[in-house]
Scaffold this active site. Structure first.
Site, PDB file in Angstrom:
ATOM      1  N   ASP A  48       0.513  -1.025  -0.148  1.00  7.42           N
ATOM      2  CA  ASP A  48       0.406  -0.043   0.048  1.00  7.42           C
ATOM      3  C   ASP A  48       0.711   0.933   0.178  1.00  7.42           C
ATOM      4  O   ASP A  48       1.363   2.100   1.278  1.00  7.42           O
ATOM      5  CB  ASP A  48      -0.915   0.262   1.318  1.00  7.42           C
ATOM      6  N   TYR A  53       2.957   9.801  -0.792  1.00  2.55           N
ATOM      7  CA  TYR A  53       3.896   9.088   0.203  1.00  2.55           C
ATOM      8  C   TYR A  53       5.706   9.375  -0.473  1.00  2.55           C
ATOM      9  O   TYR A  53       6.376   9.238   0.217  1.00  2.55           O
ATOM     10  CB  TYR A  53       4.008   7.477   1.112  1.00  2.55           C
ATOM     11  N   LYS A  78      -2.908   5.748  -4.730  1.00  2.00           N
ATOM     12  CA  LYS A  78      -3.815   6.893  -4.254  1.00  2.00           C
ATOM     13  C   LYS A  78      -3.271   8.266  -4.668  1.00  2.00           C
ATOM     14  O   LYS A  78      -2.549   8.504  -5.084  1.00  2.00           O
ATOM     15  CB  LYS A  78      -3.688   7.174  -2.731  1.00  2.00           C
ATOM     16  N   HIS A 111      -7.509   9.845  -2.094  1.00  2.23           N
ATOM     17  CA  HIS A 111      -6.963   9.938  -0.797  1.00  2.23           C
ATOM     18  C   HIS A 111      -7.926  10.159   0.675  1.00  2.23           C
ATOM     19  O   HIS A 111      -7.595   9.266   1.909  1.00  2.23           O
ATOM     20  CB  HIS A 111      -5.482  10.031  -0.742  1.00  2.23           C
TER      21      HIS A 111
HETATM   22  P1  NAD Z   1       0.538   1.456  12.289  1.00  2.00           P
HETATM   23  O1  NAD Z   1      -0.584   1.204  13.127  1.00  2.00           O
HETATM   24  O2  NAD Z   1       1.031   0.400  11.343  1.00  2.00           O
HETATM   25  O3  NAD Z   1       1.808   1.475  13.338  1.00  2.00           O
HETATM   26  C1  NAD Z   1       3.366   1.276  13.003  1.00  2.00           C
HETATM   27  C2  NAD Z   1       4.446   1.720  13.739  1.00  2.00           C
HETATM   28  O4  NAD Z   1       4.472   0.854  14.820  1.00  2.00           O
HETATM   29  C3  NAD Z   1       5.436   1.614  12.628  1.00  2.00           C
HETATM   30  O5  NAD Z   1       6.345   3.003  12.579  1.00  2.00           O
HETATM   31  C4  NAD Z   1       6.205   0.693  14.225  1.00  2.00           C
HETATM   32  O6  NAD Z   1       6.852   2.202  14.878  1.00  2.00           O
HETATM   33  C5  NAD Z   1       5.074  -0.067  15.112  1.00  2.00           C
HETATM   34  N1  NAD Z   1       5.395  -1.275  14.446  1.00  2.00           N
HETATM   35  C6  NAD Z   1       4.960  -2.346  13.558  1.00  2.00           C
HETATM   36  N2  NAD Z   1       5.325  -3.141  14.119  1.00  2.00           N
HETATM   37  C7  NAD Z   1       5.098  -3.390  15.287  1.00  2.00           C
HETATM   38  C8  NAD Z   1       6.000  -4.873  16.055  1.00  2.00           C
HETATM   39  N3  NAD Z   1       5.458  -5.930  15.552  1.00  2.00           N
HETATM   40  N4  NAD Z   1       5.758  -4.494  17.417  1.00  2.00           N
HETATM   41  C9  NAD Z   1       6.076  -2.993  17.836  1.00  2.00           C
HETATM   42  N5  NAD Z   1       5.699  -1.914  17.439  1.00  2.00           N
HETATM   43  C10 NAD Z   1       5.622  -1.953  16.280  1.00  2.00           C
HETATM   44  O7  NAD Z   1       0.613   2.819  11.717  1.00  2.00           O
HETATM   45  P2  NAD Z   1       0.574   3.536  10.539  1.00  2.00           P
HETATM   46  O8  NAD Z   1       2.019   3.010   9.452  1.00  2.00           O
HETATM   47  O9  NAD Z   1       0.515   4.583  10.393  1.00  2.00           O
HETATM   48  O10 NAD Z   1      -0.511   2.613   9.304  1.00  2.00           O
HETATM   49  C11 NAD Z   1       0.314   1.095   8.201  1.00  2.00           C
HETATM   50  C12 NAD Z   1      -0.805   2.372   6.929  1.00  2.00           C
HETATM   51  O11 NAD Z   1      -1.491   2.707   6.530  1.00  2.00           O
HETATM   52  C13 NAD Z   1       0.955   3.088   6.278  1.00  2.00           C
HETATM   53  O12 NAD Z   1       1.960   2.461   6.258  1.00  2.00           O
HETATM   54  C14 NAD Z   1      -0.327   3.734   4.655  1.00  2.00           C
HETATM   55  O13 NAD Z   1       0.608   2.230   4.046  1.00  2.00           O
HETATM   56  C15 NAD Z   1      -1.666   3.389   5.832  1.00  2.00           C
HETATM   57  N6  NAD Z   1      -2.653   4.909   5.957  1.00  2.00           N
HETATM   58  C16 NAD Z   1      -2.692   5.199   5.437  1.00  2.00           C
HETATM   59  C17 NAD Z   1      -3.257   6.675   6.163  1.00  2.00           C
HETATM   60  C18 NAD Z   1      -4.857   6.893   4.747  1.00  2.00           C
HETATM   61  O14 NAD Z   1      -5.187   8.198   4.640  1.00  2.00           O
HETATM   62  N7  NAD Z   1      -5.149   6.255   3.977  1.00  2.00           N
HETATM   63  C19 NAD Z   1      -3.192   7.027   6.879  1.00  2.00           C
HETATM   64  C20 NAD Z   1      -2.171   6.208   7.257  1.00  2.00           C
HETATM   65  C21 NAD Z   1      -1.615   5.021   7.247  1.00  2.00           C
END
Ligand code: NAD
Length: 280
Positions: A48, A53, A78, A111
């Site tokens: 994704d 990004y 997106k 998006h």
């Molecule tokens: P997430 O909830 O996936 O959390 C990611 C963070 O959690 C990482 O940076 C890391 O620090 C920690 N983490 C990951 N795996 C772990 C583990 N096993 N143990 C401990 N800590 C861990 O948050 P995110 O990155 O905000 O969201 C994931 C994806 O969602 C993004 O990369 C993106 O692709 C998408 N996203 C989309 C939108 C949108 O507006 N459509 C907005 C935000 C994010």
């Protein structure tokens, strides 16, 4: 280390999507190729990304270098807010495809609705045209509220396959999910781990202990068992494996109820979609 593939979920347009993938928001352009290739080696097949990004070229390099054939990967990007509009969306799509090095995209999402610009219906018309031309297999939206869904469907007759929204244990999007269910739209969860919020939550810790897994695995298992699609972000090799290893155990109905009880309708930490009017 290689794990079994994630299951696929059927979308209403006849295509399917791997239920668990990798999100690459905030992964720098020069590190995303290695991140995606490491994930593919683990078993991830769904990536994704987004124009906003600014790492599509690196994702494209990973797709080109991958030992897994393109047809077995599922790639989402997106449309960014400042490129909304009919002509703009068509051009922006072409630019994304050049950066990704792809002929056909698996999923293209708007998006954010970005209501102030009032161009999301025009953008959606461009998406419908791209799908009819076979340039993209599936089209959907992200951060759409019921009123935005109603408008694009009302004006085009075309229902998005997916709405990608903020969803984690402390913000479970119940009212919006009910709308999705009625319309046949799949729910895709962004920030599925709540960016770490909830790792200390006693319900999560107890359930994780019950199954001998980490809090992150417990939360991701809950997403899978709830029937949502998701893609946690991680650049750490050990966590990439951990986050994908969530299919060897199941929650009991009581554990599912305990997770449901964590919901807080005010627990959103991202922007309210109806108020986000930034042309990023
Ligand atoms: P997430 O909830 O996936 O959390 C990611 C963070 O959690 C990482 O940076 C890391 O620090 C920690 N983490 C990951 N795996 C772990 C583990 N096993 N143990 C401990 N800590 C861990 O948050 P995110 O990155 O905000 O969201 C994931 C994806 O969602 C993004 O990369 C993106 O692709 C998408 N996203 C989309 C939108 C949108 O507006 N459509 C907005 C935000 C994010």
């Amino acid at each position: 280390m290689s794990l079994p593939l994630a299951p696929n979920l059927a979308m209403h347009d006849g295509h399917s999507i791997p239920q668990l993938g990798l999100g690459v928001w905030q992964v720098p352009e020069d590190q995303v190729e290695a991140n995606v290739l490491a994930a593919i080696e683990v078993g991830y097949r769904h990536i994704d990304t987004a124009q906003g990004y600014e790492n599509e070229s690196g994702v494209g390099r990973a797709i080109a270098a991958s030992p897994v054939p393109r047809e077995q990967l599922f790639i989402t990007t997106k449309l960014r807010n400042k490129l909304q509009g009919y002509d703009e969306a068509l051009r922006a799509f072409d630019d994304s495809m050049k950066r990704l090095g792809l002929e056909t995209l698996d999923l293209f999402l708007i998006h954010w609705p970005y209501p102030e610009a009032n161009r999301y219906v025009d953008s959606w018309k461009a998406f419908v045209e791209l799908r009819e031309a076979g340039r993209v297999r599936s089209i959907g939206v992200s951060n759409f509220q019921p009123e935005h869904l109603e408008r694009i469907i009302g004006e085009t007759g075309v229902t998005p396959v997916i709405n990608q929204v903020e969803l984690h244990p402390h913000f479970q999007q119940r009212p919006l999910r009910a709308v999705h269910e009625k319309l046949g739209i799949l729910t895709q969860a962004w920030s599925p781990l709540g960016r770490g919020r909830g790792f200390e939550e006693s319900t999560v810790l107890t359930i994780a202990q019950n199954h001998g897994v980490t809090p992150a695995q417990a939360i991701l298992r809950w997403h899978m068992q709830s029937g949502w699609i998701t893609f946690p972000k991680s650049m750490t090799p050990k966590r990439l494996v951990e986050n994908f290893d969530v299919f060897g155990f199941s929650f009991t109905p009581t554990e599912m109820q305990a997770m449901a009880a964590l919901d807080d309708p005010g627990g959103r930490f991202g922007p309210k979609p109806e108020e986000l009017n930034v042309p990023f």
